[in-house]
Motif scaffolding. Structure first.
Motif, PDB file in Angstrom:
ATOM      1  N   ARG A 139      -8.575  -6.430  -2.384  1.00  0.00           N
ATOM      2  CA  ARG A 139      -8.900  -5.139  -2.985  1.00  0.00           C
ATOM      3  C   ARG A 139      -8.965  -4.016  -1.943  1.00  0.00           C
ATOM      4  NH1 ARG A 139      -7.848  -7.335  -7.850  1.00  0.00           N
ATOM      5  NH2 ARG A 139      -9.326  -8.973  -8.421  1.00  0.00           N
ATOM      6  N   ARG A 140      -9.569  -4.317  -0.810  1.00  0.00           N
ATOM      7  CA  ARG A 140      -9.902  -3.296   0.191  1.00  0.00           C
ATOM      8  C   ARG A 140      -8.684  -2.512   0.653  1.00  0.00           C
ATOM      9  NH1 ARG A 140     -10.562  -4.585   5.876  1.00  0.00           N
ATOM     10  NH2 ARG A 140     -11.793  -2.997   6.978  1.00  0.00           N
ATOM     11  N   TRP A 141      -7.647  -3.202   1.091  1.00  0.00           N
ATOM     12  CA  TRP A 141      -6.466  -2.523   1.601  1.00  0.00           C
ATOM     13  C   TRP A 141      -5.604  -1.967   0.475  1.00  0.00           C
ATOM     14  CZ3 TRP A 141      -5.369  -0.447   6.049  1.00  0.00           C
ATOM     15  CH2 TRP A 141      -6.046  -0.888   7.186  1.00  0.00           C
ATOM     16  N   HIS A 142      -5.604  -2.625  -0.687  1.00  0.00           N
ATOM     17  CA  HIS A 142      -4.876  -2.065  -1.824  1.00  0.00           C
ATOM     18  C   HIS A 142      -5.438  -0.690  -2.187  1.00  0.00           C
ATOM     19  CE1 HIS A 142      -3.151  -6.087  -2.436  1.00  0.00           C
ATOM     20  NE2 HIS A 142      -2.313  -5.533  -3.307  1.00  0.00           N
ATOM     21  N   TYR A 143      -6.763  -0.597  -2.201  1.00  0.00           N
ATOM     22  CA  TYR A 143      -7.406   0.679  -2.522  1.00  0.00           C
ATOM     23  C   TYR A 143      -7.113   1.717  -1.440  1.00  0.00           C
ATOM     24  CZ  TYR A 143     -11.169   4.095  -3.201  1.00  0.00           C
ATOM     25  OH  TYR A 143     -11.887   5.267  -3.364  1.00  0.00           O
ATOM     26  N   ALA A 144      -7.324   1.342  -0.181  1.00  0.00           N
ATOM     27  CA  ALA A 144      -7.137   2.288   0.913  1.00  0.00           C
ATOM     28  C   ALA A 144      -5.692   2.779   0.989  1.00  0.00           C
ATOM     29  CB  ALA A 144      -7.546   1.643   2.238  1.00  0.00           C
ATOM     30  N   LEU A 145      -4.732   1.858   0.877  1.00  0.00           N
ATOM     31  CA  LEU A 145      -3.325   2.270   0.934  1.00  0.00           C
ATOM     32  C   LEU A 145      -2.958   3.164  -0.243  1.00  0.00           C
ATOM     33  CD1 LEU A 145      -1.638  -1.033   2.187  1.00  0.00           C
ATOM     34  CD2 LEU A 145      -2.022   1.078   3.471  1.00  0.00           C
ATOM     35  N   SER A 146      -3.574   2.917  -1.398  1.00  0.00           N
ATOM     36  CA  SER A 146      -3.317   3.776  -2.559  1.00  0.00           C
ATOM     37  C   SER A 146      -3.777   5.208  -2.284  1.00  0.00           C
ATOM     38  CB  SER A 146      -4.020   3.226  -3.802  1.00  0.00           C
ATOM     39  OG  SER A 146      -3.472   1.987  -4.192  1.00  0.00           O
ATOM     40  N   LEU A 195      -9.454  14.639   1.264  1.00  0.00           N
ATOM     41  CA  LEU A 195     -10.374  13.871   0.424  1.00  0.00           C
ATOM     42  C   LEU A 195      -9.817  12.484   0.134  1.00  0.00           C
ATOM     43  CD1 LEU A 195     -11.407  16.575  -2.236  1.00  0.00           C
ATOM     44  CD2 LEU A 195     -12.799  15.731  -0.350  1.00  0.00           C
ATOM     45  N   PHE A 196      -8.526  12.427  -0.215  1.00  0.00           N
ATOM     46  CA  PHE A 196      -7.896  11.130  -0.490  1.00  0.00           C
ATOM     47  C   PHE A 196      -7.952  10.221   0.735  1.00  0.00           C
ATOM     48  CE2 PHE A 196      -5.311  13.116  -4.045  1.00  0.00           C
ATOM     49  CZ  PHE A 196      -5.847  12.310  -5.035  1.00  0.00           C
ATOM     50  N   ALA A 197      -7.526  10.737   1.870  1.00  0.00           N
ATOM     51  CA  ALA A 197      -7.465   9.920   3.081  1.00  0.00           C
ATOM     52  C   ALA A 197      -8.855   9.437   3.485  1.00  0.00           C
ATOM     53  CB  ALA A 197      -6.824  10.716   4.215  1.00  0.00           C
ATOM     54  N   LEU A 198      -9.839  10.325   3.397  1.00  0.00           N
ATOM     55  CA  LEU A 198     -11.197   9.950   3.791  1.00  0.00           C
ATOM     56  C   LEU A 198     -11.776   8.902   2.849  1.00  0.00           C
ATOM     57  CD1 LEU A 198     -13.367  10.489   5.863  1.00  0.00           C
ATOM     58  CD2 LEU A 198     -14.203  12.380   4.452  1.00  0.00           C
ATOM     59  N   ALA A 199     -11.430   8.975   1.550  1.00  0.00           N
ATOM     60  CA  ALA A 199     -11.891   7.962   0.593  1.00  0.00           C
ATOM     61  C   ALA A 199     -11.422   6.577   1.011  1.00  0.00           C
ATOM     62  CB  ALA A 199     -11.388   8.291  -0.811  1.00  0.00           C
ATOM     63  N   GLY A 200     -10.171   6.469   1.460  1.00  0.00           N
ATOM     64  CA  GLY A 200      -9.649   5.181   1.908  1.00  0.00           C
ATOM     65  C   GLY A 200     -10.317   4.701   3.179  1.00  0.00           C
ATOM     66  N   VAL A 201     -10.551   5.610   4.115  1.00  0.00           N
ATOM     67  CA  VAL A 201     -11.203   5.238   5.382  1.00  0.00           C
ATOM     68  C   VAL A 201     -12.614   4.741   5.117  1.00  0.00           C
ATOM     69  CG1 VAL A 201     -12.085   6.144   7.562  1.00  0.00           C
ATOM     70  CG2 VAL A 201      -9.802   6.795   6.787  1.00  0.00           C
ATOM     71  N   VAL A 202     -13.346   5.431   4.250  1.00  0.00           N
ATOM     72  CA  VAL A 202     -14.721   5.021   3.936  1.00  0.00           C
ATOM     73  C   VAL A 202     -14.733   3.630   3.311  1.00  0.00           C
ATOM     74  CG1 VAL A 202     -16.731   5.527   2.491  1.00  0.00           C
ATOM     75  CG2 VAL A 202     -15.598   7.373   3.742  1.00  0.00           C
ATOM     76  N   MET A 203     -13.774   3.336   2.446  1.00  0.00           N
ATOM     77  CA  MET A 203     -13.704   2.004   1.849  1.00  0.00           C
ATOM     78  C   MET A 203     -13.459   0.940   2.917  1.00  0.00           C
ATOM     79  SD  MET A 203     -13.822  -0.038  -0.746  1.00  0.00           S
ATOM     80  CE  MET A 203     -13.679   0.956  -2.236  1.00  0.00           C
ATOM     81  N   LEU A 204     -12.569   1.209   3.851  1.00  0.00           N
ATOM     82  CA  LEU A 204     -12.293   0.242   4.916  1.00  0.00           C
ATOM     83  C   LEU A 204     -13.524  -0.013   5.759  1.00  0.00           C
ATOM     84  CD1 LEU A 204      -8.744   1.413   6.090  1.00  0.00           C
ATOM     85  CD2 LEU A 204      -9.315  -0.543   4.643  1.00  0.00           C
ATOM     86  N   VAL A 205     -14.329   1.027   5.964  1.00  0.00           N
ATOM     87  CA  VAL A 205     -15.574   0.867   6.727  1.00  0.00           C
ATOM     88  C   VAL A 205     -16.614   0.122   5.913  1.00  0.00           C
ATOM     89  CG1 VAL A 205     -17.510   2.109   7.773  1.00  0.00           C
ATOM     90  CG2 VAL A 205     -15.167   2.910   8.143  1.00  0.00           C
ATOM     91  N   ALA A 206     -16.737   0.482   4.646  1.00  0.00           N
ATOM     92  CA  ALA A 206     -17.776  -0.108   3.797  1.00  0.00           C
ATOM     93  C   ALA A 206     -17.609  -1.609   3.647  1.00  0.00           C
ATOM     94  CB  ALA A 206     -17.757   0.561   2.422  1.00  0.00           C
ATOM     95  N   LEU A 207     -16.369  -2.066   3.488  1.00  0.00           N
ATOM     96  CA  LEU A 207     -16.127  -3.483   3.233  1.00  0.00           C
ATOM     97  C   LEU A 207     -15.340  -4.122   4.377  1.00  0.00           C
ATOM     98  CD1 LEU A 207     -15.323  -3.448  -0.579  1.00  0.00           C
ATOM     99  CD2 LEU A 207     -17.515  -3.667   0.571  1.00  0.00           C
TER     100      LEU A 207
END
Length: 448
Positions: free
Chosen positions: A317-324, A418-430
């Motif tokens: 899930r993590r990278w699928h979300y971030a790459l999206s 905003l989009f890019a930061l959302a992905g970065v935060v997800m990668l950090v969170a999980l």
């Protein structure tokens, strides 16, 4: 000890599948249409803006603040609405919500001043606040836990469908009804898209029944079967105080909320401003504005299905979300680089929606898999409440950027960020655990 019940076999019995298909055909079409109308009433100001800006004292700043105030009312009154729903039931709740929100949405046609615009947008958020929770609660009366995921996915598809449907219809209303009866196209837009909510609320009250035992269209055997299976799958444990404390102390819960905040902020920045962007690319015909606004939404539907399937197949899930989210940001980069070229800009917008549509359901999947079951309902509501504030911030920020710079590229940079930061935060969170034993672990779940 594993509980036993005669209904245990119902989940896979062909006759039981036929029963749930019968229930689905009775409930879901009306609920899906109602959800589509809710979404359209929330975002149709993006199209109305194309003509409302001719009103005295209306500018981008006024529009941005009014767009955001909807979410202020929504967040403030979501919990009180849910509490009232527990007292009066789902059918009366849907009637109350849809009847009043439809009148408010239609009443937007009488707006003349910025203050009236602000008040009506706030009230729309207030009265719509309990709709989706009310529908979700209602479905729990009819579907056991193992079947709810698919049902909710079908319900959520209504939003994507509304995005495709809203553009051409809104454009046509504003183009062909402008001046009819002395009303502007934007006034007809609010009237024709607001009143259906009130009518659907009355229809829902008359057509639906609160619980299976009240359904005259079910046999006694079918009623017993539904009741038995729902009881069999009813959770036997509730969230303990320590589990809830662990939930609210878990830093990942807040980083997940931040990621969703950024994604929602970017989403509504686009939803509210896409019609204006397309018109700014040289498309003057309002019907064509709506058609071109729907094109990226259609691309998003296909991407959402394909990316979701790949994520399910790989269990990642993590990278699928971030790459999206990174793809969404890259799409806006294409729009910036191709300014002045309509085909290139529209292609960039399609790429953006490809990423956005893929990321939205992935986030819900991430959260439901991360949170421990005893605290899942509370955790999802908590994260959603924090994240919805993104809908308040981004329209206001977009308006300020557009007003101060006069350059649409600057607001696109903002949304891309905003989009890019959302992905970065997800990668950090999980991020993977140091031991490598597991990708992540929920602290609240460990302490539940």
């Amino acid at each position: 000890m594993t509980k036993q019940s005669p209904s245990a076999s119902h989940a896979t019995h062909p006759a039981n599948d036929a029963l749930y298909k019968k229930v689905g055909w009775r409930l879901l079409p009306l609920l899906m249409v109602s959800y589509m109308v809710a979404y359209i009433d929330r975002v149709n100001i993006g199209y109305a803006k194309l003509q409302m800006m001719e009103l005295p004292a209306f500018d981008d700043a006024v529009y941005g603040l009014g767009a955001g105030l909807f979410f202020v009312g929504y967040v403030m009154f979501e919990v009180p609405s849910n509490m009232l729903m527990q007292r009066i039931g789902a059918r009366k709740t849907l009637l109350r919500i849809m009847l009043i929100w439809g009148l408010v949405a239609a009443g937007m046609m009488f707006v003349k001043t910025p203050m009236q615009f602000y008040v009506m947008r706030f009230l729309l958020g207030v009265f719509e606040a309990g709709f989706l929770p009310g529908v979700v609660l209602y479905l729990t009366y009819w579907y056991p836990e193992p079947r709810r995921g698919q049902v909710l996915a079908i319900l959520m598809a209504a939003v994507v469908g509304a995005g495709v449907f809203a553009g051409p219809v809104s454009g046509a209303i504003m183009k062909y009804l402008n001046g009819v009866g002395g009303l502007s196209g934007w006034q007809w837009l609010f009237l024709t898209q607001g009143l259906p909510a009130s009518l659907l609320g009355i229809t829902a009250y008359l057509w639906l029944q609160d619980r299976p035992e009240d359904a005259h269209w079910l046999t006694d055997e079918e009623k017993q079967s539904l009741k038995a299976e729902i009881e069999y799958h009813r959770p036997t444990t509730t969230a303990s105080g320590s589990a809830l404390k662990a939930l609210f102390r878990d830093w990942r819960v807040y980083t997940l909320a931040l990621s969703d905040f950024l994604l929602i902020a970017a989403n509504y920045a686009l939803v509210f401003w896409i019609p204006s962007l397309i018109k700014g690319w040289g498309v003057e015909d309002l019907l064509l504005v709506g058609v071109f606004a729907a094109t990226p939404q259609a691309v998003g539907i296909a991407a959402m299905i394909l990316v979701g399937r790949h994520s399910d197949r790989t269990r990642e899930r993590r990278w699928h979300y971030a790459l999206s989210t990174f793809v969404a940001a890259a799409g806006l980069g294409i729009c910036i680089l191709t300014q002045g070229n309509f085909v290139g800009s529209l292609a960039g917008l399609c790429v953006t929606m490809l990423g956005l549509a893929s990321a939205l359901p992935l986030f819900l999947t991430v959260v439901t898999e991360y949170l421990a079951k005893p605290v899942a309902a509370t955790g999802i509501a908590f994260i959603n409440s924090l994240a919805l504030l993104g809908g308040v911030v981004s329209p206001i920020m977009m308006a300020q950027i557009n007003s101060r710079t006069g350059d649409v590229a600057m607001s696109m940079y903002f949304v891309a960020g905003l989009f890019a930061l959302a992905g970065v935060v997800m990668l950090v969170a999980l991020r993977p655990a140091p031991s490598g034993a597991a990708e992540f672990q929920t602290e609240a779940g460990a302490k539940a």
